[in-house]
Design a protein around this motif. Structure first.
Motif, PDB file in Angstrom:
ATOM      1  N   UNK A 172       0.870  -1.199   0.195  1.00  0.00           N
ATOM      2  CA  UNK A 172      -0.589  -0.379  -0.135  1.00  0.00           C
ATOM      3  C   UNK A 172       0.829   1.292  -0.476  1.00  0.00           C
ATOM      4  N   UNK A 173       0.458   2.443   0.112  1.00  0.00           N
ATOM      5  CA  UNK A 173       0.746   3.503  -0.256  1.00  0.00           C
ATOM      6  C   UNK A 173       1.487   3.898   1.140  1.00  0.00           C
ATOM      7  N   UNK A 174       1.389   5.080   1.405  1.00  0.00           N
ATOM      8  CA  UNK A 174       1.724   5.229   3.160  1.00  0.00           C
ATOM      9  C   UNK A 174       0.829   5.916   4.026  1.00  0.00           C
ATOM     10  N   UNK A 175      -0.542   6.336   2.828  1.00  0.00           N
ATOM     11  CA  UNK A 175      -1.590   6.004   3.493  1.00  0.00           C
ATOM     12  C   UNK A 175      -3.097   6.084   3.127  1.00  0.00           C
ATOM     13  N   UNK A 176      -3.692   6.011   3.914  1.00  0.00           N
ATOM     14  CA  UNK A 176      -4.929   6.430   3.217  1.00  0.00           C
ATOM     15  C   UNK A 176      -5.758   7.723   2.996  1.00  0.00           C
ATOM     16  N   UNK A 177      -6.436   7.443   1.752  1.00  0.00           N
ATOM     17  CA  UNK A 177      -6.459   8.837   1.129  1.00  0.00           C
ATOM     18  C   UNK A 177      -8.172   8.212   0.540  1.00  0.00           C
ATOM     19  N   UNK A 178      -8.674   9.608  -0.110  1.00  0.00           N
ATOM     20  CA  UNK A 178     -10.118   9.163  -0.729  1.00  0.00           C
ATOM     21  C   UNK A 178      -9.776  10.462  -2.308  1.00  0.00           C
ATOM     22  N   UNK A 179     -10.887  10.445  -2.760  1.00  0.00           N
ATOM     23  CA  UNK A 179     -10.815  11.046  -4.118  1.00  0.00           C
ATOM     24  C   UNK A 179     -10.715  12.518  -3.547  1.00  0.00           C
ATOM     25  N   UNK A 180     -11.404  13.137  -2.645  1.00  0.00           N
ATOM     26  CA  UNK A 180     -11.194  14.856  -2.310  1.00  0.00           C
ATOM     27  C   UNK A 180     -10.185  14.591  -1.816  1.00  0.00           C
ATOM     28  N   UNK A 181      -9.052  13.947  -1.862  1.00  0.00           N
ATOM     29  CA  UNK A 181      -7.967  13.994  -0.998  1.00  0.00           C
ATOM     30  C   UNK A 181      -6.834  14.091  -2.501  1.00  0.00           C
ATOM     31  N   UNK A 182      -7.209  13.041  -3.234  1.00  0.00           N
ATOM     32  CA  UNK A 182      -6.596  13.219  -4.160  1.00  0.00           C
ATOM     33  C   UNK A 182      -6.850  14.312  -5.159  1.00  0.00           C
ATOM     34  N   UNK A 183      -8.249  15.016  -5.248  1.00  0.00           N
ATOM     35  CA  UNK A 183      -8.050  16.479  -6.128  1.00  0.00           C
ATOM     36  C   UNK A 183      -7.047  16.966  -6.421  1.00  0.00           C
ATOM     37  N   UNK A 184      -7.524  17.662  -5.065  1.00  0.00           N
ATOM     38  CA  UNK A 184      -5.835  18.892  -4.716  1.00  0.00           C
ATOM     39  C   UNK A 184      -4.773  18.727  -5.258  1.00  0.00           C
ATOM     40  N   UNK A 185      -4.193  17.259  -5.096  1.00  0.00           N
ATOM     41  CA  UNK A 185      -2.841  16.245  -5.511  1.00  0.00           C
ATOM     42  C   UNK A 185      -3.271  16.890  -6.461  1.00  0.00           C
TER      43      UNK A 185
END
Length: 265
Positions: A172-185
């Motif tokens: 896995x990656x280092x953190x669990x993230x949602x689409x709402x976390x992904x959008x700004x990145x």
């Protein structure tokens, strides 16, 4: 000591192409399996790989491609007859007396999953595990993990497969993230505003078909979307499997997006 020759399937794809580059950079001879001669196969040769055109359902062609190779990276593909292809590969691998096979599987691999592709993936797991005399290592990526080229480091266990034989890794990656976390990145990497939108399945399906996504893939993806909603891909995550196996921490989503944004495609 001469490095073993690595056979890489799916060599024109995302993880397969990354595996080719990784081993070439480390001085390993690589034979890249391709399904046709085109600009992508020519690019592989330009980077230093040998290429072999293979009908993935033909055992004899697999056998020819494996001659002179010692270890292999196998990535299946969404197809109603995926098991046929894997069985042909397994027969050829046994005949060629390969030393080790690293197999890209799935996080949800199970015999009773509603998606045909996932049930088939589980069958492929069992087929490969039953090949006598060949070290077998499974990598179970999560949701859309083919986009995370960090997986290429897991194929690096082919350099020293002994300590990994029979193991199953769920990176896995280092953190669990949602689409709402992904959008700004994603927006930061692209230099524009990006926002997530909840899209009804019929709309997504229509757009996917317009892009040429096969019906068999869509049929499985519909189940994966529901699995995602139920948190199936979050179970057991995040973890430090990437660091434990490769010796380097998992790449952050921000770093992955920034790297993708720099690529020509």
């Amino acid at each position: 000591m001469t490095n073993p020759t690595i056979l890489v399937t799916g060599a024109t794809g995302k993880t397969g192409g990354a595996v080719v580059d990784l081993f070439l950079a480390q001085g390993y001879p690589v034979r890249a399996v391709v399904r046709r001669e085109d600009a992508r196969s020519a690019a592989l040769r330009g980077r230093g790989a040998e290429t072999s055109v293979v009908d993935v359902f033909d055992t004899d062609q697999w056998s020819d491609a494996m001659k002179g190779t010692q270890r292999a990276y196998f990535v299946g593909f969404f197809d109603p007859f995926m098991v046929h292809s894997a069985a042909a590969f397994a027969v050829a691998a046994q005949q060629a007396q390969l030393e080790a096979v690293v197999q890209l599987s799935q996080w949800l691999s199970a015999p009773n999953h509603p998606a045909l592709a996932t049930r088939q993936t589980w069958l492929v797991d069992q087929i490969f595990a039953g090949i006598p005399g060949i070290a077998h290592i499974i990598v179970n990526p999560g949701y859309f993990a083919d986009n995370y080229l960090r997986l290429m480091d897991f194929a690096a266990v082919l350099a020293d497969p002994g300590q990994h034989t029979g193991k199953r890794y769920r990176p896995t990656g280092p953190a669990l993230i949602s689409a709402y976390d992904m959008a700004p990145a994603i927006g930061k990497a692209l230099g524009r505003r990006v926002r997530p939108i909840d899209m009804p399945w019929w709309m997504f399906s229509r757009a996917a078909r317009a892009q040429g996504v096969a019906s068999a893939s869509l049929a499985s993806l519909r189940h994966y979307v529901e699995d995602h909603k139920q948190g199936a891909f979050a179970y057991g995550a995040p973890n430090d499997v990437v660091g434990e196996v490769t010796g380097a921490p998992a790449e952050t989503f921000e770093a992955t997006v920034a790297r993708y944004a720099r690529m020509p495609f």
